[in-house]
Structures are given as C-alpha cells and as structure tokens.
Design a protein around this motif. Structure first.
Motif, PDB file in Angstrom:
ATOM      1  N   THR A  32       9.943   2.230   5.079  1.00 16.27           N
ATOM      2  CA  THR A  32       9.188   3.112   5.965  1.00 16.27           C
ATOM      3  C   THR A  32       7.851   2.475   6.303  1.00 16.27           C
ATOM      4  OG1 THR A  32       8.067   4.256   4.153  1.00 16.27           O
ATOM      5  CG2 THR A  32      10.216   5.130   4.835  1.00 16.27           C
ATOM      6  N   GLY A  33       7.177   3.048   7.301  1.00 16.04           N
ATOM      7  CA  GLY A  33       5.856   2.554   7.672  1.00 16.04           C
ATOM      8  C   GLY A  33       4.881   2.628   6.518  1.00 16.04           C
ATOM      9  N   ALA A  34       4.916   3.717   5.764  1.00 14.70           N
ATOM     10  CA  ALA A  34       3.998   3.880   4.632  1.00 14.70           C
ATOM     11  C   ALA A  34       4.255   2.832   3.552  1.00 14.70           C
ATOM     12  CB  ALA A  34       4.141   5.284   4.043  1.00 14.70           C
ATOM     13  N   LEU A  35       5.523   2.506   3.324  1.00 14.76           N
ATOM     14  CA  LEU A  35       5.873   1.501   2.322  1.00 14.76           C
ATOM     15  C   LEU A  35       5.409   0.113   2.761  1.00 14.76           C
ATOM     16  CD1 LEU A  35       7.300   0.617  -0.260  1.00 14.76           C
ATOM     17  CD2 LEU A  35       9.446   0.556   1.019  1.00 14.76           C
ATOM     18  N   LEU A  36       5.654  -0.216   4.029  1.00 15.56           N
ATOM     19  CA  LEU A  36       5.216  -1.509   4.539  1.00 15.56           C
ATOM     20  C   LEU A  36       3.698  -1.651   4.454  1.00 15.56           C
ATOM     21  CD1 LEU A  36       7.487  -1.909   7.691  1.00 15.56           C
ATOM     22  CD2 LEU A  36       7.677  -3.125   5.530  1.00 15.56           C
ATOM     23  N   TYR A  37       2.995  -0.579   4.755  1.00 18.68           N
ATOM     24  CA  TYR A  37       1.527  -0.598   4.683  1.00 18.68           C
ATOM     25  C   TYR A  37       1.069  -0.840   3.250  1.00 18.68           C
ATOM     26  CZ  TYR A  37      -3.322   0.985   5.028  1.00 18.68           C
ATOM     27  OH  TYR A  37      -4.695   1.054   4.959  1.00 18.68           O
ATOM     28  N   ALA A  38       1.676  -0.135   2.308  1.00 16.56           N
ATOM     29  CA  ALA A  38       1.282  -0.260   0.902  1.00 16.56           C
ATOM     30  C   ALA A  38       1.530  -1.678   0.385  1.00 16.56           C
ATOM     31  CB  ALA A  38       2.054   0.757   0.051  1.00 16.56           C
ATOM     32  N   VAL A  39       2.701  -2.225   0.692  1.00 15.40           N
ATOM     33  CA  VAL A  39       3.029  -3.573   0.241  1.00 15.40           C
ATOM     34  C   VAL A  39       2.104  -4.602   0.889  1.00 15.40           C
ATOM     35  CG1 VAL A  39       4.808  -5.363   0.260  1.00 15.40           C
ATOM     36  CG2 VAL A  39       5.421  -2.999  -0.280  1.00 15.40           C
ATOM     37  N   SER A  40       1.838  -4.439   2.189  1.00 13.28           N
ATOM     38  CA  SER A  40       0.945  -5.361   2.888  1.00 13.28           C
ATOM     39  C   SER A  40      -0.447  -5.362   2.275  1.00 13.28           C
ATOM     40  CB  SER A  40       0.855  -4.995   4.376  1.00 13.28           C
ATOM     41  OG  SER A  40       2.107  -5.090   5.009  1.00 13.28           O
ATOM     42  N   ALA A  41      -0.946  -4.184   1.916  1.00  7.38           N
ATOM     43  CA  ALA A  41      -2.268  -4.089   1.298  1.00  7.38           C
ATOM     44  C   ALA A  41      -2.292  -4.822  -0.042  1.00  7.38           C
ATOM     45  CB  ALA A  41      -2.650  -2.617   1.104  1.00  7.38           C
ATOM     46  N   ALA A  42      -1.238  -4.659  -0.829  1.00  8.46           N
ATOM     47  CA  ALA A  42      -1.210  -5.265  -2.163  1.00  8.46           C
ATOM     48  C   ALA A  42      -1.109  -6.779  -2.111  1.00  8.46           C
ATOM     49  CB  ALA A  42      -0.047  -4.686  -2.971  1.00  8.46           C
ATOM     50  N   VAL A  43      -0.231  -7.307  -1.228  1.00 10.77           N
ATOM     51  CA  VAL A  43       0.015  -8.758  -1.247  1.00 10.77           C
ATOM     52  C   VAL A  43      -1.118  -9.554  -0.619  1.00 10.77           C
ATOM     53  CG1 VAL A  43       2.511  -8.450  -1.272  1.00 10.77           C
ATOM     54  CG2 VAL A  43       1.344  -8.768   0.908  1.00 10.77           C
TER      55      VAL A  43
END
Length: 485
Positions: A32-43
């Motif tokens: 989902t968009g929220a998941l992609l955002y969270a992963v992008s922030a972390a990496v």
C-alpha cells in the motif's frame, strides 16, 4: 524513487503481486501507499550508510592537502584515521540502536538517529571553513554511529511493518539503498561536480540531506504495529497503525499471529552472549556466523569501496578517469544486489557464498597481475578496472548480504538477538581494520597489496565448504538440530 524500486522488486520477483493504494484492501497483506512510505523513510538510513562508505573515496588528495596544511604528521596516516573512525562509530551505533529500539520505540529511535546524521554532516561540511581536521574526524565518527545505528534500526523497522510473505522482498531494499547511496557519492565525487579542492567539504556535507529528509518523513510514518502490540502493550494503537499500513480493517489474523509468535518466544529459553561461547550446540553456529562476517570484510571489499580511486590511479589511470571508473564499482554492487534476489532461494546461501568467495579470490589475483604489468602494457590498466568490477560483482553475489542473513537462520529465537549482536560487532571491527590498514599495506606491499586478501579469501572458502550447512528451505528447528548432533 525508493517506492518505484520497491514496486519493481515485489512485482518482478514475487508472483501474484499487485500494488494498491492505501484506500484498497488486500487479502493477506499487500503493498500500500502507507507501507511504501514507511519503508522509504526507514531505508534512507541505509542510503546514508552507502553514501558515507563511498563519499570519502574521491576527495582523498584534497583532504590530505588540507591535513598537511594543519599538521606535520603523515597526511596518509591521518586520512586512514578519518576513514576508519567511521567503523568505530558503527560498532557503537549497533548496540545503541538495539537499546533505543526497545526502550523508546522504532519511530523515536529513527528520529534520534536522523538527528545524529545531521550533526555529523554539519561538522564535516564546515571543517574546511573552520580550518579544523578534528571536525572531519568527529563528524565522521558521529556519522559512523548514525550508520551503525541504521544497519540495526532500518532492517528491524522494515521487517516489522512489511507483510510476512513480503518481508524477504522488502529486506532486499536495504541492500539496494546502500548501493544506491554508494553510486550517488561516487558520481558527486567526480571532477566536474564536487571532486575538487573547493568542492570536497560540500561533498561530505551533503550527508545532511538523507538524514534531514528521513527526520521529516519519519514524523509522519506509522509506528511498528509489532512494537506497539508486543513491547508497548498498546493493542488499540497497534491495530490502528496496522490497518493504515495494510489498507484494510481485516487485520485480526495478523494480530493473532503476532500473539502466537510472542507466546512461543516467551516459552523459549533466553541465551546471553556468554552462553553462545559456553554451550557447545551454540558455539559452532556462532563461529560459522562470525567467520562469514569476517569473510565479508577481510576479503578486502572495503579497501575497494574506500580507496578505489587510489587503486585505479595506482593502476595507471588519471585522477579524472579513476574517479569516473569508481562510479562503476558502486553501479556493479547495485546491479548484483538486484541479480542476487531471485538467486537467493533458488541456488541457496551456501552455493552463493562459495561462488562469491571463489570469484573474489580469482579476480583479486588477476587484479594483482594487472597492477604489476600495467607499466609495460597500458592495456592492462583497463583490465585492472575490469577485474576490479568483477571482484565487486562476485562480492555482490553472496558475501554482500548472506552473512547478515545467516545468523538469523542458524539460531532459534532465544539466542538470535545475542548472535546477531556479536556478528554486527565483528563486522564493524573488521571494517575498521581494513580501513585503517589498507594505506600502510599499500605503501609497504605496492602492487601486491591484494595478495593478503587473496590468502584470506581462500581460507574463508575452505572453511565455508567444510562447515557451512545449507539453510535454504530448512526450518530453524532443522538447522539447529544439525548442531545438536
């Protein structure tokens, strides 16, 4: 950028995958968009790691000139300290991250780490203006703490927000972010951009952007549902964050699975680091895991990542061409990170590790031959670059990522955390040794500088062949049973 990369990885290598926005539901958990955002922030923390591994490479002559203006000491020795102090920071950052993650939560830990990254970048960026070599050293140390922290915090957060069936795919994004940051640093370090006497402080100071962007992004990212449920014991908030990440309110199964895993983990006996050395059934997998981490670093890869420009100049290239060639080192690492994704579960960890070590050993010998003969044959300068690229390619096949995976696969839940901590410490310690000793070794051995790494690679290959079991398609119980016999 990372969202696009993640979509490509998921949909290319995992069948039956579709990507939907957070407004849509997906049975079993999806992207989902929220998941992609969270992963992008972390990496972004792992991108910072890659950037600061490669950024010190190109500006070496300019930094050494700056050092010679301030000190009577050997500029190459001080530069070695600047390079290697990064790994000392990494050794501190790993356990610091483990404590912060459990004490204050995943989001707060990432925010603190991003602040450290900003501070380290500011010190390095303003070092020339302040006529202070000490600011480079301190800034490089702080950014090392930041990167060591990220190597623990980012994979932890990503694995906890990702659906179970996609954790492997999302886990590879960490390696891709490292390679992406490395390539970016090498591109920015070429002569026409920031690879100059005036540009190098800006080049080091650019490390502020990954951390500053991460800080802002993490503020709006969800907290790990697993942390909220199992550590903070806040099920209501855990459900809310999980529903946001999955884009659906049908999350009962996943919540129940977390509870089941938690009960199973609580029933397992907990082992300390001391236990790993004392208990025979734990000692051998620990030795195997530690040797795999040593093979990653003492095979000489960071000598190439830290000093590839110096190596290529020594092989007969001009400074400008050497910096351009260094871009290929990071690019090769990025490409091989993509290639290794489908191979990991098809060929297995043991096969890829053996193939990677063997290839590195062969091409380290060929690199030595090319370095030794280029003066009589200028064509060998080109082959020296090609052989270096192939050496990096074989590193990317297995030794790049497998040591980090193995300790999690060799130990049960009760001993895994302690084992991973030991592995991370050994990895950063070996990183420090390579960073500190390569320049003195190069001055002492000249064109034969890679032969000690070759000998170690052969020894690591033999050990791996004799001792490393295949963990592909085996449960933790099956793997641990091998060492109890």
């Amino acid at each position: 950028m990372f969202s696009t990369v993640i979509k490509i990885i998921i949909c290319r290598y995992f069948s039956g995958c579709t990507v939907k926005s957070s407004k849509h539901t997906m049975a079993g958990g999806g992207v989902t968009g929220a998941l992609l955002y969270a992963v992008s922030a972390a990496v972004l923390g792992m991108l910072q790691f890659g950037f600061n591994t490669g950024v010190i490479n190109a500006p070496r002559p300019f930094i050494e000139n700056f050092i010679s203006e301030q000190y009577q000491a050997s500029p190459s020795l001080v530069f070695s300290i600047i390079v290697s102090i990064f790994a000392i920071g990494g050794m501190i950052g790993c356990p610091f991250a483990s404590w912060m993650l459990e004490k204050y939560g995943r989001k707060n830990a990432l925010l603190v780490n991003a602040t450290l990254g900003v501070l380290g970048a500011i010190l390095m960026g303003f070092s020339k203006l302040a006529d202070s070599v000490e600011m480079i050293i301190i800034g490089r140390f702080i950014i090392g703490v930041n990167c060591g922290f990220a190597t623990t915090a980012s994979p932890t957060y990503v694995s906890e927000v990702a659906p179970v069936r996609l954790r492997g795919a999302f886990g590879t994004v960490n390696q891709l972010a490292v390679a992406f940051g490395l390539v970016g640093a090498q591109i920015l370090g070429i002569d026409m951009i920031l690879g100059s006497n005036e540009g190098w402080p800006w080049l080091l100071g650019l490390a502020i952007f990954p951390s500053a962007i991460q800080f802002v992004m993490v503020i709006f990212a969800p907290e790990s549902p697993r942390y909220l449920l199992l550590v903070a014991r806040d099920e209501e908030r855990s459900r809310a964050e999980l529903a946001k990440l999955r884009g659906t309110s049908e999350i009962d199964d996943e919540i129940n699975d977390m509870h089941v895993e938690d009960r199973a983990a609580r029933q397992e006996e907990k082992f300390t680091i001391k236990d790993l050395f004392v208990i025979r059934a734990l000692r051998m997998p620990l030795i195997i895991g530690v040797v795999m981490h040593l093979s990653q670093q003492l095979g000489g890869i960071n000598a190439v990542l830290y000093y590839s420009t110096t190596i290529f100049v020594g092989a007969g290239l001009t400074e400008e061409n050497a910096r351009l060639s260094s871009i290929g080192v990071g690019s090769m690492l990025f490409i091989m990170a993509l290639v290794s994704i489908p191979l990991m579960d098809r060929l297995g960890r043991r096969t890829l590790q053996l193939g990677g070590l063997a290839g590195m050993a062969v091409f380290s010998v060929l690199m030595t031959v090319a370095f030794f003969t280029y003066e009589n044959n200028t064509t060998m300068s080109i082959f020296a670059v090609i052989f270096t690229f192939m050496y990096v390619a074989f590193f990317g096949v297995g030794p790049s990522s497998i040591p980090w995976m193995l300790l999690s696969e060799l130990f049960g839940q009760g001993a895994r955390s302690a084992a991973v901590s030991v592995g991370a410490f050994v990895n950063w310690l070996a990183n420090f040794i390579v960073g500190l000793t390569f320049i003195p070794m190069s001055e002492a051995l000249g064109n034969y500088v890679f032969l000690p790494y070759t000998v170690l690679l052969i020894l690591f290959f033999i050990f791996t062949y004799l001792k490393l079991p295949e963990t592909k398609n085996r449960t933790i119980e099956e793997v641990t049973a091998l060492f109890k016999k």
